[in-house]
Design an enzyme around this catalytic site. Sequence first.
Site, PDB file in Angstrom:
ATOM      1  N   CYS A 199     -86.520 -13.817  79.024  1.00 25.62           N
ATOM      2  CA  CYS A 199     -87.447 -13.223  78.083  1.00 25.62           C
ATOM      3  C   CYS A 199     -88.323 -12.148  78.477  1.00 25.62           C
ATOM      4  O   CYS A 199     -89.201 -12.910  79.417  1.00 25.62           O
ATOM      5  CB  CYS A 199     -88.064 -14.299  77.146  1.00 25.62           C
ATOM      6  SG  CYS A 199     -88.703 -13.566  75.644  1.00 25.62           S
ATOM      7  N   CYS A 208     -95.761 -15.028  76.749  1.00 24.97           N
ATOM      8  CA  CYS A 208     -96.313 -16.228  76.357  1.00 24.97           C
ATOM      9  C   CYS A 208     -96.605 -17.336  77.405  1.00 24.97           C
ATOM     10  O   CYS A 208     -95.542 -17.804  78.045  1.00 24.97           O
ATOM     11  CB  CYS A 208     -95.290 -16.943  75.481  1.00 24.97           C
ATOM     12  SG  CYS A 208     -94.430 -15.883  73.850  1.00 24.97           S
ATOM     13  N   CYS A 217     -94.521 -20.623  77.971  1.00 24.64           N
ATOM     14  CA  CYS A 217     -93.085 -20.621  77.944  1.00 24.64           C
ATOM     15  C   CYS A 217     -92.447 -20.454  79.258  1.00 24.64           C
ATOM     16  O   CYS A 217     -92.372 -19.361  80.083  1.00 24.64           O
ATOM     17  CB  CYS A 217     -92.441 -19.614  76.939  1.00 24.64           C
ATOM     18  SG  CYS A 217     -90.711 -19.684  76.532  1.00 24.64           S
ATOM     19  N   CYS A 262     -81.120 -26.196  64.397  1.00 28.93           N
ATOM     20  CA  CYS A 262     -81.985 -24.996  64.852  1.00 28.93           C
ATOM     21  C   CYS A 262     -81.527 -24.408  66.116  1.00 28.93           C
ATOM     22  O   CYS A 262     -81.261 -24.984  67.161  1.00 28.93           O
ATOM     23  CB  CYS A 262     -83.470 -25.485  65.200  1.00 28.93           C
ATOM     24  SG  CYS A 262     -84.286 -26.480  63.804  1.00 28.93           S
ATOM     25  N   CYS A 308     -81.165 -23.150  60.787  1.00 28.50           N
ATOM     26  CA  CYS A 308     -82.517 -22.480  61.309  1.00 28.50           C
ATOM     27  C   CYS A 308     -82.311 -21.835  62.286  1.00 28.50           C
ATOM     28  O   CYS A 308     -81.494 -22.357  63.510  1.00 28.50           O
ATOM     29  CB  CYS A 308     -83.754 -23.565  61.499  1.00 28.50           C
ATOM     30  SG  CYS A 308     -85.236 -22.992  61.863  1.00 28.50           S
ATOM     31  N   CYS A 314     -90.161 -21.695  58.474  1.00 32.06           N
ATOM     32  CA  CYS A 314     -90.515 -22.586  59.327  1.00 32.06           C
ATOM     33  C   CYS A 314     -91.882 -22.087  60.351  1.00 32.06           C
ATOM     34  O   CYS A 314     -91.329 -21.173  61.113  1.00 32.06           O
ATOM     35  CB  CYS A 314     -89.444 -23.174  60.122  1.00 32.06           C
ATOM     36  SG  CYS A 314     -89.929 -24.278  61.296  1.00 32.06           S
ATOM     37  N   ARG A 320     -93.819 -30.941  61.106  1.00 31.96           N
ATOM     38  CA  ARG A 320     -92.744 -31.647  62.073  1.00 31.96           C
ATOM     39  C   ARG A 320     -93.458 -32.115  63.572  1.00 31.96           C
ATOM     40  O   ARG A 320     -94.123 -30.810  63.807  1.00 31.96           O
ATOM     41  CB  ARG A 320     -91.783 -30.449  62.299  1.00 31.96           C
ATOM     42  CG  ARG A 320     -91.438 -29.721  60.952  1.00 31.96           C
ATOM     43  CD  ARG A 320     -90.417 -28.671  61.325  1.00 31.96           C
ATOM     44  NE  ARG A 320     -89.178 -29.260  61.741  1.00 31.96           N
ATOM     45  CZ  ARG A 320     -88.026 -28.481  62.260  1.00 31.96           C
ATOM     46  NH1 ARG A 320     -88.416 -27.171  62.460  1.00 31.96           N
ATOM     47  NH2 ARG A 320     -87.172 -29.139  62.834  1.00 31.96           N
TER      48      ARG A 320
END
Length: 341
Positions: free
Chosen positions: A74, A78, A81, A118, A149, A209, A281
């Site tokens: 990616c 972040c 991550c 998800c 999701c 979400c 969650r």
Amino acid sequence: MSANLATEQPIVLHRPKAVAPAAAAVRWPVAEIEALFALPLPELIYRAQTVHREHFDPSEVELATLLSIKTGGCPEDCGYCPQSVHYDTGVEAGKLMEVTAVREAAEAAKAAGATRFCMGAAWRAPKDRDVEKVAELVREVKSIGLEACCTLGMLSEDQAQTLKTAGLDYYNHNLDTAPEAYGRVITTRDYQERLDTLEHVRNAGMSVCCGGIVGMGESRTERAGLVAQLANLDPYPESVPINELVQVEGTPLAGTDKIDPFEFVRTIAVARITMPKARVRLSAGRQQMDEALQAMCFVAGANSIFYGDKLLTTGNPDVERDRALLSRLGLHARDAQHGHG
Ligand code: SAM
Ligand code: DTB
Ligand code: SF4
């Protein structure tokens, strides 16, 4: 504000004088959320429990299984991550998974008792042709009777509409932290871009979400600031993942001081009180938590977990262990018959 949320009033606490009249239009000023955080823990839990049972069966927990349909590589930075190309974490980049493999994973999740599936992809923003392929995956997941999701990064209005048309129920896109803490964690995507994607998801008619991560070295005021951002969305998200940072070697945030476990419980309780009808969650980080702490999170109003031995690239408690934990606590999994909620 949507009609069903219009009648909800926050529990009124003593309102600190610092809250200026300009904040009156805001449902939850940060200072009020900080006041919740500052309550004695039993009082905070009592309030969260009271709110929880007004809207949910307090012994029911939703089980959602995650699958990384496109891992690693990616371009975003972040700081938490393991899938970012900027950090050397040992995660190998892969291609988008094939339909049959995704279908098998969804069938296995359903057989194990999950009601929501998800799918996560390590994209900054998908291309239109990626969205077409994911739409096909969504149709497969829906055809076996699971809620679907996706979390694919930033979406345009049209892309959101394509996913909605395919039957996608929820789109996950997190704000991650408070606006003032955000620049310490991510530089390649700004806060407003996240808010824009949430609006596109809403406008397409999907459920939102949206949550964040705690334990990234933020202050309590910043944790309250994250909850305020979420709770003041109009309407607030239907589903709110609260992740504890999973520290992955090679990421800039590895080595951050761990958050006090009771502060994590407080964050769950405050999310429950400020977003009474949302699924709160208990998300990433459970593998690092003991079972007593997880039990406290359920008592504080969490009513959804990730279920399955893997999150996206990191571990999660195994299915037997989670089943045993729910049983020891007298909790039961949300039943597929109940439909959306
Ligand atoms: N790439 C897409 C995006 O960021 O929008 C979707 C996938 S991304 C992995 C989804 C969310 O997972 C992030 O927003 C973050 O909140 C959470 N996450 C990622 N790594 C994490 C970690 N190490 N600990 C806790 N949560 C994490
Ligand atoms: C969310 O808030 N947490 C999930 C899900 N949404 C996609 C992801 C957690 C990822 C944890 C780190 C990993 O396994 O790579
Ligand atoms: Fe990419 Fe999402 Fe990871 Fe950020 S959180 S680096 S956008 S996969």
